[in-house]
Design a protein around this motif. Sequence first.
Motif, PDB file in Angstrom:
ATOM      1  N   GLU A  63       0.472  -1.157   0.228  1.00  0.00           N
ATOM      2  CA  GLU A  63      -0.017   0.178  -0.279  1.00  0.00           C
ATOM      3  C   GLU A  63       1.181   1.714   0.393  1.00  0.00           C
ATOM      4  O   GLU A  63       0.774   2.412  -0.479  1.00  0.00           O
ATOM      5  N   THR A  82      -0.653   7.340   9.224  1.00  0.00           N
ATOM      6  CA  THR A  82      -1.294   7.906   8.725  1.00  0.00           C
ATOM      7  C   THR A  82      -1.387   9.150   8.055  1.00  0.00           C
ATOM      8  O   THR A  82      -1.700   9.969   9.052  1.00  0.00           O
ATOM      9  N   VAL A 132      -0.035  11.481  -1.950  1.00  0.00           N
ATOM     10  CA  VAL A 132      -0.842  10.821  -0.803  1.00  0.00           C
ATOM     11  C   VAL A 132      -1.648  10.773  -0.991  1.00  0.00           C
ATOM     12  O   VAL A 132      -2.213  12.013  -0.784  1.00  0.00           O
ATOM     13  N   SER A 133      -2.711  10.208  -0.241  1.00  0.00           N
ATOM     14  CA  SER A 133      -4.259  10.576  -0.799  1.00  0.00           C
ATOM     15  C   SER A 133      -4.260  10.406   1.256  1.00  0.00           C
ATOM     16  O   SER A 133      -3.620   9.905   1.973  1.00  0.00           O
ATOM     17  N   GLN A 136      -3.650   7.267   4.047  1.00  0.00           N
ATOM     18  CA  GLN A 136      -3.173   6.642   2.972  1.00  0.00           C
ATOM     19  C   GLN A 136      -1.742   6.456   4.195  1.00  0.00           C
ATOM     20  O   GLN A 136      -1.196   7.285   4.768  1.00  0.00           O
TER      21      GLN A 136
END
Length: 150
Positions: A63, A82, A132-133, A136
């Motif tokens: 990921e 995160t 990045v989202s 994520q």
Amino acid sequence: MKKEDIKELIEFFNDMDMNRIKIKSGDFEVELEKFADCCELPKPVIQAPVPTPTPVNVVVSSEVKAPANSPKDSIKSPMVGTFYAAPSPGAAPFVKVGQRVRKGDVVGIIEAMKIMNEIEAEFDCQITELLVSDGQPVEFGLPLFGVEKI
């Protein structure tokens, strides 16, 4: 930070495949680094003949990985955790593409060990790309934003 929190942080750090982590939250700051055992003897290295490589299709499933065409200048993740682009769910993001930020401006949050760590720009720049989202998982050193230094 409580003694139990510190023990949990150390256990988390020991389980991760990294040698160093720095976490800052408000006035609290902790830096952990792993060292090899001082009395440990080096393991012998056995060299075997190197086989001729055969073309193989490799599929990597992870990921968290850096973009293949990451920009020259970027704001990178200072820790594992995160990533969150906004201060709370539904709120406007800290930064958008095209926005200029000054050194010290908050550009995102990384949650690590239930601690929300504000990520600040380390230099004056303009955000050129979001790498990045929101939500994520990120690793130490992973580029978060492509930027142009001002």
